[in-house]
Design an enzyme around this catalytic site. Structure first.
Site, PDB file in Angstrom:
ATOM      1  N   CYS A   2     -13.433 -16.239   4.694  1.00 29.36           N
ATOM      2  CA  CYS A   2     -13.033 -15.717   5.984  1.00 29.36           C
ATOM      3  C   CYS A   2     -13.256 -14.210   5.999  1.00 29.36           C
ATOM      4  CB  CYS A   2     -11.568 -15.961   6.345  1.00 29.36           C
ATOM      5  SG  CYS A   2     -11.074 -17.687   6.246  1.00 29.36           S
ATOM      6  N   ARG A  27     -18.992 -14.918   5.452  1.00 32.72           N
ATOM      7  CA  ARG A  27     -17.752 -15.317   4.770  1.00 32.72           C
ATOM      8  C   ARG A  27     -17.164 -16.597   5.335  1.00 32.72           C
ATOM      9  NH1 ARG A  27     -15.917 -10.430   2.146  1.00 32.72           N
ATOM     10  NH2 ARG A  27     -13.884 -11.354   1.813  1.00 32.72           N
ATOM     11  N   TRP A  74     -13.447 -19.725   7.342  1.00 35.98           N
ATOM     12  CA  TRP A  74     -13.884 -20.827   6.495  1.00 35.98           C
ATOM     13  C   TRP A  74     -12.632 -21.629   6.230  1.00 35.98           C
ATOM     14  CZ3 TRP A  74     -12.857 -22.721   1.524  1.00 35.98           C
ATOM     15  CH2 TRP A  74     -13.766 -23.672   1.059  1.00 35.98           C
ATOM     16  N   ASN A  98      -7.465 -13.641   5.761  1.00 36.98           N
ATOM     17  CA  ASN A  98      -8.447 -14.138   4.799  1.00 36.98           C
ATOM     18  C   ASN A  98      -7.680 -14.463   3.528  1.00 36.98           C
ATOM     19  OD1 ASN A  98     -10.534 -14.407   2.890  1.00 36.98           O
ATOM     20  ND2 ASN A  98     -10.692 -12.202   2.616  1.00 36.98           N
ATOM     21  N   GLY A  99      -7.825 -15.707   3.032  1.00 38.99           N
ATOM     22  CA  GLY A  99      -7.126 -16.071   1.798  1.00 38.99           C
ATOM     23  C   GLY A  99      -6.254 -17.292   2.004  1.00 38.99           C
ATOM     24  N   GLU A 479     -29.768 -25.962 -11.157  1.00 37.70           N
ATOM     25  CA  GLU A 479     -29.941 -25.128  -9.965  1.00 37.70           C
ATOM     26  C   GLU A 479     -30.756 -25.872  -8.902  1.00 37.70           C
ATOM     27  OE1 GLU A 479     -28.807 -22.685  -8.554  1.00 37.70           O
ATOM     28  OE2 GLU A 479     -30.326 -21.730  -7.326  1.00 37.70           O
ATOM     29  N   LYS A 483     -29.407 -26.598  -5.197  1.00 38.30           N
ATOM     30  CA  LYS A 483     -30.124 -26.128  -4.009  1.00 38.30           C
ATOM     31  C   LYS A 483     -30.353 -27.277  -3.040  1.00 38.30           C
ATOM     32  CE  LYS A 483     -29.797 -22.891  -4.190  1.00 38.30           C
ATOM     33  NZ  LYS A 483     -29.270 -21.708  -4.832  1.00 38.30           N
ATOM     34  N   GLU A 486     -27.005 -28.643  -1.421  1.00 36.10           N
ATOM     35  CA  GLU A 486     -26.266 -27.765  -0.500  1.00 36.10           C
ATOM     36  C   GLU A 486     -26.965 -27.566   0.839  1.00 36.10           C
ATOM     37  OE1 GLU A 486     -25.581 -23.634  -1.623  1.00 36.10           O
ATOM     38  OE2 GLU A 486     -27.384 -23.658  -2.825  1.00 36.10           O
ATOM     39  N   HIS A 502     -28.060 -41.194 -22.328  1.00 31.19           N
ATOM     40  CA  HIS A 502     -26.627 -41.349 -22.586  1.00 31.19           C
ATOM     41  C   HIS A 502     -25.875 -41.738 -21.320  1.00 31.19           C
ATOM     42  CE1 HIS A 502     -27.187 -39.905 -26.620  1.00 31.19           C
ATOM     43  NE2 HIS A 502     -27.887 -38.883 -26.141  1.00 31.19           N
ATOM     44  N   LYS A 602     -21.025 -17.864   2.435  1.00 32.21           N
ATOM     45  CA  LYS A 602     -21.816 -17.067   1.502  1.00 32.21           C
ATOM     46  C   LYS A 602     -20.950 -16.445   0.410  1.00 32.21           C
ATOM     47  CE  LYS A 602     -25.659 -15.188   0.160  1.00 32.21           C
ATOM     48  NZ  LYS A 602     -26.478 -16.113  -0.645  1.00 32.21           N
TER      49      LYS A 602
HETATM   50  C1  F6R Z   1     -25.534 -21.538  -4.184  1.00 32.39           C
HETATM   51  C2  F6R Z   1     -24.731 -20.339  -4.085  1.00 32.39           C
HETATM   52  C3  F6R Z   1     -23.388 -20.336  -4.712  1.00 32.39           C
HETATM   53  C4  F6R Z   1     -23.082 -18.943  -5.292  1.00 32.39           C
HETATM   54  C5  F6R Z   1     -21.652 -18.909  -5.826  1.00 32.39           C
HETATM   55  C6  F6R Z   1     -21.331 -17.585  -6.475  1.00 32.39           C
HETATM   56  O1  F6R Z   1     -26.779 -21.376  -3.592  1.00 32.39           O
HETATM   57  O2  F6R Z   1     -25.121 -19.379  -3.477  1.00 32.39           O
HETATM   58  O3  F6R Z   1     -23.263 -21.330  -5.682  1.00 32.39           O
HETATM   59  O4  F6R Z   1     -23.989 -18.684  -6.306  1.00 32.39           O
HETATM   60  O5  F6R Z   1     -20.762 -19.146  -4.778  1.00 32.39           O
HETATM   61  O6  F6R Z   1     -21.457 -16.543  -5.562  1.00 32.39           O
HETATM   62  P1  F6R Z   1     -21.594 -15.045  -6.037  1.00 32.39           P
HETATM   63  O7  F6R Z   1     -22.898 -14.929  -6.744  1.00 32.39           O
HETATM   64  O8  F6R Z   1     -21.549 -14.252  -4.781  1.00 32.39           O
HETATM   65  O9  F6R Z   1     -20.446 -14.784  -6.957  1.00 32.39           O
END
Ligand code: F6R
Length: 607
Positions: A2, A27, A74, A98-99, A479, A483, A486, A502, A602
């Site tokens: 947020c 956010r 969020w 926020n929180g 990763e 990707k 998500e 396994h 983000k």
């Molecule tokens: C996935 C992604 C998240 C961030 C994670 C950590 O594409 O972006 O998994 O990597 O939330 O975020 P930061 O790097 O901002 O601590």
């Protein structure tokens, strides 16, 4: 997560609040709302979904007033509906939060028992009720907030605006960041300096437990014991420019294509290409004296750390303990003062990573951070910051931040190897030479986009996808799966190729695409055996390798993405391109919201 914003202005603030909220939308984008004081009376507009919905609502029904607060949400407690959208208010106060208020249940039960009426399912709504109760019992707004803050547990940043108070805005911080902006006859509150950048670059960051009373004439900051305190004002370098997509359809596509440039900038920060050596900055610790390196991060940044574990172990012969921050922070792992803890974060605001950092600090470790936002909380808490120069990353799925993290981490591993005497000057030269080729190789890999787009068509029709890799390709498999899930919402899993037998091999059938990441290296043959096991069970293999790997695999009936040849050490950086593009194109074909996928934000500022 947020984002919150507050403006005590000398002009109408509705549009200014919206502008700042655009910068905070990373956010959270489940709902948005603003509250202003119109002719002394609180008025609100809120809307479910993205900020543009609120914008449309405000266009149809404008809000006037020179003072107000706004929030992009969020959702944590309560669905992302308009009723649950912030600011939450009573007839006396409106609050952006926020929180998480962790003790909201007991507070709410007590308030309900007193006959107070709640309309939302949020944790936040207790806050305006508590403040209102105090005010009804005769407290001033300032006293009411001070008393309310003592009753709240959890992590929060709050912004308050009050009925009839046209020269008062109050902010509070505990666990979640809050910046105070100092303008010309105007004052501001914001979750970060970026949100305030169009108005001012004179910023004061509140410290843990601080709360602040803003008047147009200035700010008075109090600590958690309500004692007035002085906090430093800094000149922020946050840019007021809103980044655009250029000629790309999505920020994610633009950011994928920026990688040759931004990894180049990042590498140039750590490497001297004229002498093919690493630059050696002044550090508060000595690589040679370390027995152990502790790396902690979340999500994609964690996977960057996992790759780095291989590098630090191989090149610097340094033991690495690696954990996701959400586990590490509560594990009470034994630490020795003087060890080095390294935190990796794009945003620098991730709550779990920040909490892990604070734990290590309390144990007397040296704190280093690889961060992209150098004004962030993690950067400010660290003893030494190793910046990634990725520039603003807007797409929620991390791409260029990841390859910049890898670029910085590889450079640090070489630097550590030299300092510890585990890499010779010649080895260093070879590694720096290899790293200097990363930007060119990324450009070459990007030329494979048309082929990858075609393969993405097949992926987009699947309901499950498996990613396999060994060595540094294992974190890349994780990763790749992250990707894809998500942004395309396709279920995907990453596995160490050797783990297949396994358990996960039971999943393989002719409907299951299996993406194998395997540059031709010393463990390539092992991965080929795992591919044979998949092929024997009808799995549809997409192999990401180089020409030598293609030749050595010599398997029929598989698709191959042939990458340029490169030294094994830098493969995880360059092989990021096909996994990013595969996920991106699959998502575009499915038609998801690539830059702002559902349920995500983000910056993850709640635990
Ligand atoms: C996935 C992604 C998240 C961030 C994670 C950590 O594409 O972006 O998994 O990597 O939330 O975020 P930061 O790097 O901002 O601590």
């Amino acid at each position: 997560m947020c984002g919150i914003i507050g403006i005590l202005g000398n002009r109408p603030v509705s549009d200014l609040l919206l502008d700042a909220m655009k910068r905070l939308e990373y956010r959270g984008y489940d709902s948005a709302g603003i509250a202003t004081l119109e002719d002394g009376h609180l008025a609100r507009r809120r809307a479910e979904g993205k900020l543009k919905n609120l914008e449309a609502k405000l266009a149809a029904s404008p809000l006037h007033g020179h003072i107000g607060v706004g929030q992009t949400r969020w959702a944590t407690h309560g669905a992302p509906t308009e009723i649950n959208a912030h600011p939450h208010s009573t007839h006396l106060v409106a609050v952006g939060h926020n929180g998480i208020i962790e003790n909201f249940r007991e507070l709410k039960d007590a308030l309900l028992a007193e006959g107070r009426v709640f309309v939302s399912q949020t944790d936040t709504e207790v806050v305006p009720h508590l403040v209102t109760k105090e005010m009804e019992q005769g407290a001033t707004p300032i006293e009411a907030v001070a008393r309310t803050l003592k009753k709240l547990t959890g992590a929060f940043a709050l912004a308050f605006v009050f009925e009839g108070e046209s020269d008062l805005l109050i902010g509070a911080r505990k666990g979640s960041p809050l910046a105070v902006g100092h303008g010309e006859g105007e004052m501001y509150l914001g979750s970060d300096a970026q949100a305030l950048a169009p108005f001012t670059n004179r910023i004061t960051y509140l410290e843990e437990g601080d709360w602040v009373v803003l008047r147009r004439a200035g700010a008075t900051i109090y600590n958690e014991n309500d004692k007035p305190v002085k906090r430093q004002m800094i000149i922020s370098s946050a840019s007021s420019l809103l980044v655009d997509k250029g000629n790309y359809r999505h920020f994610m596509a633009k950011e994928i294509h920026e990688q040759p440039d931004v990894t180049g900038h990042t590498l140039a920060r750590y490497l001297d290409l004229a002498t093919l050596t690493t630059k050696t900055p002044q550090l508060p610790f000595d690589w040679a004296k370390l027995d152990r390196l502790v790396i902690t991060a979340c999500g994609t940044a964690y996977y960057a750390g996992l790759v780095a574990k291989y590098w630090f172990e191989r090149y610097a012969r340094l033991t690495v303990d690696m954990d996701v921050a959400s586990e590490f922070r509560y594990r009470e792992a034994p630490m020795k003062a003087g060890e080095l803890a390294l935190f990796i974060s794009q945003s620098g605001e991730t709550a779990d990573t920040l909490a892990s950092l604070k734990y290590c600090k309390s144990q007397g470790l040296h704190i280093a951070a690889v961060v992209n936002v150098t004004t962030s909380s993690i950067a400010r808490e660290a003893d030494v910051v190793f910046p990634t120069l990725a520039g603003p990353e807007i797409g929620v799925a991390s791409t260029k931040a990841f390859t910049c993290q890898l670029s910085a981490l590889a450079s640090l591993a070489v630097m550590a190897g030299r300092a510890r005497g585990t890499l010779s000057a010649d080895d260093e030269k070879a590694m720096v030479q290899a790293l200097s080729e990363v930007p060119r190789l990324l450009s070459e890999a990007l030329r494979l986009e048309p082929q990858i787009e075609k393969l993405a068509r097949r992926i987009s029709k699947s309901s499950d996808v498996l990613y396999l890799g060994r060595g540094t390709s294992f974190p890349l498999a994780l990763e790749g799966a992250l990707k894809l899930k998500e942004i395309s919402y396709i279920h995907a899993e990453g596995y160490a190729a050797g783990e297949l037998k396994h358990g996960p091999i039971a999943l393989i059938d002719e409907k299951m695409p299996v993406i194998v990441i395997a540059p031709f290296d010393h463990i390539f043959e092992k991965t080929v055996s795992n591919m044979q096991e998949v092929a024997a069970r009808g799995g549809r293999i997409i192999l990401v390798t180089d020409a030598k790997g293609h030749e050595a695999a010599a398997m029929e009936g598989i698709e191959t993405i042939i990458m340029p040849e490169m030294p094994a050490a830098i493969a995880p950086i360059v092989y990021s391109i096909p996994i990013q593009l595969l996920a991106y194109h699959a998502a575009v074909l499915i038609g998801t919201d690539v830059d702002q996928p559902r349920n995500l934000a983000k910056s993850v500022t709640v635990e």
